[in-house]
Design a protein around this motif. Structure first.
Motif, PDB file in Angstrom:
ATOM      1  N   ILE A 263     -16.698  78.771  53.213  1.00  0.00           N
ATOM      2  CA  ILE A 263     -17.343  78.320  51.993  1.00  0.00           C
ATOM      3  C   ILE A 263     -16.377  78.478  50.814  1.00  0.00           C
ATOM      4  O   ILE A 263     -15.751  79.519  50.653  1.00  0.00           O
ATOM      5  N   ASN A 264     -16.268  77.430  50.010  1.00  0.00           N
ATOM      6  CA  ASN A 264     -15.355  77.436  48.867  1.00  0.00           C
ATOM      7  C   ASN A 264     -16.172  77.106  47.609  1.00  0.00           C
ATOM      8  O   ASN A 264     -16.298  75.940  47.229  1.00  0.00           O
ATOM      9  N   ILE A 265     -16.724  78.127  46.987  1.00  0.00           N
ATOM     10  CA  ILE A 265     -17.597  77.908  45.836  1.00  0.00           C
ATOM     11  C   ILE A 265     -16.792  77.438  44.632  1.00  0.00           C
ATOM     12  O   ILE A 265     -17.251  76.574  43.863  1.00  0.00           O
ATOM     13  N   ARG A 266     -15.594  77.956  44.463  1.00  0.00           N
ATOM     14  CA  ARG A 266     -14.774  77.499  43.335  1.00  0.00           C
ATOM     15  C   ARG A 266     -14.455  76.006  43.469  1.00  0.00           C
ATOM     16  O   ARG A 266     -14.441  75.273  42.481  1.00  0.00           O
ATOM     17  N   GLY A 267     -14.173  75.583  44.704  1.00  0.00           N
ATOM     18  CA  GLY A 267     -13.927  74.160  44.916  1.00  0.00           C
ATOM     19  C   GLY A 267     -15.145  73.322  44.569  1.00  0.00           C
ATOM     20  O   GLY A 267     -15.033  72.275  43.930  1.00  0.00           O
ATOM     21  N   TRP A 268     -16.313  73.793  44.996  1.00  0.00           N
ATOM     22  CA  TRP A 268     -17.564  73.096  44.689  1.00  0.00           C
ATOM     23  C   TRP A 268     -17.764  72.944  43.177  1.00  0.00           C
ATOM     24  O   TRP A 268     -18.127  71.877  42.677  1.00  0.00           O
ATOM     25  N   LEU A 269     -17.519  74.007  42.434  1.00  0.00           N
ATOM     26  CA  LEU A 269     -17.732  73.980  40.988  1.00  0.00           C
ATOM     27  C   LEU A 269     -16.710  73.113  40.269  1.00  0.00           C
ATOM     28  O   LEU A 269     -17.013  72.485  39.249  1.00  0.00           O
ATOM     29  N   ALA A 270     -15.474  73.040  40.807  1.00  0.00           N
ATOM     30  CA  ALA A 270     -14.394  72.350  40.103  1.00  0.00           C
ATOM     31  C   ALA A 270     -14.406  70.834  40.301  1.00  0.00           C
ATOM     32  O   ALA A 270     -14.023  70.086  39.409  1.00  0.00           O
ATOM     33  N   VAL A 271     -14.839  70.378  41.466  1.00  0.00           N
ATOM     34  CA  VAL A 271     -14.803  68.941  41.775  1.00  0.00           C
ATOM     35  C   VAL A 271     -16.088  68.275  41.278  1.00  0.00           C
ATOM     36  O   VAL A 271     -17.189  68.754  41.559  1.00  0.00           O
ATOM     37  N   PHE A 272     -15.936  67.202  40.532  1.00  0.00           N
ATOM     38  CA  PHE A 272     -17.075  66.488  39.935  1.00  0.00           C
ATOM     39  C   PHE A 272     -18.038  67.482  39.260  1.00  0.00           C
ATOM     40  O   PHE A 272     -19.223  67.559  39.597  1.00  0.00           O
ATOM     41  N   PRO A 273     -17.557  68.260  38.288  1.00  0.00           N
ATOM     42  CA  PRO A 273     -18.409  69.294  37.667  1.00  0.00           C
ATOM     43  C   PRO A 273     -19.650  68.721  36.988  1.00  0.00           C
ATOM     44  O   PRO A 273     -20.645  69.444  36.830  1.00  0.00           O
ATOM     45  N   GLU A 274     -19.613  67.461  36.590  1.00  0.00           N
ATOM     46  CA  GLU A 274     -20.790  66.865  35.954  1.00  0.00           C
ATOM     47  C   GLU A 274     -21.994  66.829  36.882  1.00  0.00           C
ATOM     48  O   GLU A 274     -23.150  66.844  36.436  1.00  0.00           O
ATOM     49  N   ILE A 275     -21.737  66.803  38.188  1.00  0.00           N
ATOM     50  CA  ILE A 275     -22.833  66.787  39.163  1.00  0.00           C
ATOM     51  C   ILE A 275     -23.570  68.119  39.178  1.00  0.00           C
ATOM     52  O   ILE A 275     -24.773  68.184  39.446  1.00  0.00           O
ATOM     53  N   ASN A 276     -22.874  69.204  38.865  1.00  0.00           N
ATOM     54  CA  ASN A 276     -23.511  70.519  38.866  1.00  0.00           C
ATOM     55  C   ASN A 276     -24.644  70.584  37.840  1.00  0.00           C
ATOM     56  O   ASN A 276     -25.609  71.321  38.026  1.00  0.00           O
ATOM     57  N   ARG A 277     -24.517  69.801  36.779  1.00  0.00           N
ATOM     58  CA  ARG A 277     -25.565  69.788  35.750  1.00  0.00           C
ATOM     59  C   ARG A 277     -26.696  68.827  36.081  1.00  0.00           C
ATOM     60  O   ARG A 277     -27.823  69.006  35.621  1.00  0.00           O
ATOM     61  N   ARG A 278     -26.389  67.790  36.879  1.00  0.00           N
ATOM     62  CA  ARG A 278     -27.393  66.742  37.131  1.00  0.00           C
ATOM     63  C   ARG A 278     -27.974  66.798  38.535  1.00  0.00           C
ATOM     64  O   ARG A 278     -28.676  65.889  38.958  1.00  0.00           O
ATOM     65  N   VAL A 279     -27.681  67.867  39.256  1.00  0.00           N
ATOM     66  CA  VAL A 279     -28.006  67.892  40.674  1.00  0.00           C
ATOM     67  C   VAL A 279     -29.500  67.710  40.939  1.00  0.00           C
ATOM     68  O   VAL A 279     -29.896  67.074  41.921  1.00  0.00           O
ATOM     69  N   MET A 280     -30.375  68.231  40.091  1.00  0.00           N
ATOM     70  CA  MET A 280     -31.808  68.134  40.338  1.00  0.00           C
ATOM     71  C   MET A 280     -32.323  66.709  40.189  1.00  0.00           C
ATOM     72  O   MET A 280     -33.440  66.389  40.620  1.00  0.00           O
ATOM     73  N   GLN A 281     -31.538  65.826  39.603  1.00  0.00           N
ATOM     74  CA  GLN A 281     -31.940  64.433  39.422  1.00  0.00           C
ATOM     75  C   GLN A 281     -31.594  63.546  40.621  1.00  0.00           C
ATOM     76  O   GLN A 281     -31.977  62.384  40.663  1.00  0.00           O
ATOM     77  N   ILE A 282     -30.863  64.087  41.597  1.00  0.00           N
ATOM     78  CA  ILE A 282     -30.398  63.280  42.735  1.00  0.00           C
ATOM     79  C   ILE A 282     -31.485  63.275  43.800  1.00  0.00           C
ATOM     80  O   ILE A 282     -31.499  64.111  44.709  1.00  0.00           O
ATOM     81  N   LYS A 283     -32.406  62.349  43.706  1.00  0.00           N
ATOM     82  CA  LYS A 283     -33.609  62.355  44.530  1.00  0.00           C
ATOM     83  C   LYS A 283     -33.335  62.092  46.006  1.00  0.00           C
ATOM     84  O   LYS A 283     -34.161  62.435  46.861  1.00  0.00           O
ATOM     85  N   SER A 284     -32.210  61.478  46.326  1.00  0.00           N
ATOM     86  CA  SER A 284     -31.922  61.182  47.738  1.00  0.00           C
ATOM     87  C   SER A 284     -31.469  62.415  48.502  1.00  0.00           C
ATOM     88  O   SER A 284     -31.370  62.386  49.728  1.00  0.00           O
TER      89      SER A 284
END
Length: 310
Positions: A263-284
Motif C-alpha cells: 500500500i502506497n498512501i503517499r502515492g494515492w494522495l499525490a496523484v490526481f489530488p483533486e479526486i481526494n476532495r471529490r471522491v464522494m461524488q463519484i457515484k460509479s
C-alpha cells in the motif's frame, strides 16, 4: 466492406482453434479478418495460415511483428489496415457466438449507428457462463469496467476513429480499450445497446494477461491514459461535460496505490489530488470504497508528515 475484425494474438496455439471454429462469415465477402501476430513463438501463426488456406473464400490478412510489441501496438496496426465500415476486436482466447454476431452486424448496418454494443458471456473454469452487459449509453453514467470498455463485442464506425485520429498508444497495454472507446463514446451521436451476447469471454486465472501484469506497470499505464484522456477532453472542449466520467477514470487509475501487498498512501494522495476532495461524488464507485478513500484524505496531514505508512 462492411466489417473488419482485428484479432491480435501472441503464443495462442491452444486457444486459436476454438476461435476459428466459430467464425460466422466464412461465406460472405463483406467481412475481413486481420490477424496481428505479435511476435509469437509457438504454432499459432501456422494454425491461422492453414485455416486461411483451407478457406479461400474469406478475406484474411496476417500481419507479423518481429517481436512482442503488446496488444496496444497490435490493435493500432490492425486499425491502419482495416477497410470495413465498422471495426471490432476479438481476442485469441475468446469465441464467437456466430448467429448472434451476424445479427449484430446486420443491426449496425440497418440502424447506421456509430457504435453498437453487445453483451457477452463470461466463462470461468467450472462455472456457468455469466451474462455481462453495459448498463448505460451515457458516458457520465458508465462504470469503469470490462463490459463497458472492452473493444470486443463493440462495432465502431471506422470513419469515427479515422476522422478524429482515435487509436491506442503503443507500449501502454492496460486500458488501451478504455482510452479509445471513451473518446469514441464522447463523440458518437448514436450509441446503441443490444440484448443478445455475441461472444464468450474466457477467464482463466492461470493464463498470463495484462490484468496480472506487475502493479507498477498497471499503475503507470492507467495513470498515463487518464492524463492523456484529460488532455484530449480539454482540447475538444469537453472536460466540463464529462467531468463525472473523468473523475471516475482518475479514481480507478490510482486505486491500486491502496491495494495490498504494498500500500502506497503517499502515492494515492499525490496523484490526481483533486479526486481526494471529490471522491464522494463519484457515484460509479461503491460507497464503501468512496468512504474509505475519503477517510484516507482526511488523514492526509498525518501521512504527509511522514508518520504513516508509505
Amino acid at each position: 466492406m462492411d466489417l473488419s475484425i482485428i484479432i491480435p494474438f501472441y503464443n495462442a496455439e491452444t486457444t486459436i482453434p476454438a476461435l476459428l471454429a466459430g467464425f460466422p462469415y466464412l461465406d460472405r465477402p463483406d467481412v475481413e479478418y486481420i490477424f496481428i501476430n505479435d511476435g509469437s513463438e509457438d504454432r499459432g501463426k501456422s494454425i491461422i495460415e492453414d485455416f486461411i488456406a483451407s478457406h479461400p473464400q474469406i478475406e484474411a490478412t496476417v500481419i507479423n511483428h518481429s517481436s512482442n510489441l503488446g496488444v496496444s501496438a497490435a490493435y493500432a496496426d490492425g486499425l491502419q489496415h482495416a477497410k470495413g465500415k465498422y471495426v471490432t476486436r476479438m481476442d485469441a482466447d475468446d469465441r464467437f457466438l456466430p448467429e448472434a454476431f451476424r445479427d449484430l452486424v446486420d443491426f449496425a448496418l440497418t440502424s447506421d449507428a456509430d457504435i453498437v454494443c453487445a453483451p457477452y458471456l463470461e466463462q470461468r473454469p467450472g462455472k456457468k457462463p455469466r451474462l455481462r452487459a453495459m448498463v448505460s449509453d451515457s458516458l457520465n453514467r458508465m462504470p469503469v469496467d470490462t463490459p463497458t470498455f472492452s473493444l470486443s463485442g463493440k462495432l465502431i464506425r471506422r470513419s469515427l476513429l479515422n476522422d478524429h485520429s482515435l487509436t491506442t498508444i503503443p507500449g501502454l497495454d492496460c486500458w488501451e480499450d478504455l482510452f479509445l472507446l471513451s473518446r469514441a463514446y464522447a463523440l458518437a451521436p448514436t450509441v446503441v445497446l443490444t440484448q443478445s451476447p455475441v461472444f464468450v469471454y474466457n477467464v482463466d486465472s492461470n493464463a498470463p494477461t495484462v490484468s496480472r501484469s506487475p502493479k507498477s506497470k498497471i499503475l503507470n499505464d492507467r495513470i498515463t491514459y487518464a492524463t492523456e484522456l484529460e488532455k484530449w477532453l480539454v482540447k475538444e472542449n469537453l472536460e466540463h461535460k464529462y467531468l463525472p466520467f473523468l473523475d471516475a477514470v482518475k479514481f480507478n487509475a490510482k486505486i491500486k496505490f491502496l491495494r495490498t501487498p504494498h500500500i502506497n498512501i503517499r502515492g494515492w494522495l499525490a496523484v490526481f489530488p483533486e479526486i481526494n476532495r471529490r471522491v464522494m461524488q463519484i457515484k460509479s464507485v461503491p460507497l464503501i470504497v468512496r468512504i474509505g478513500a475519503r477517510i484516507i484524505s482526511f488523514l492526509s496531514p498525518f501521512f504527509s508528515a511522514g508518520k504513516g505508512n508509505a
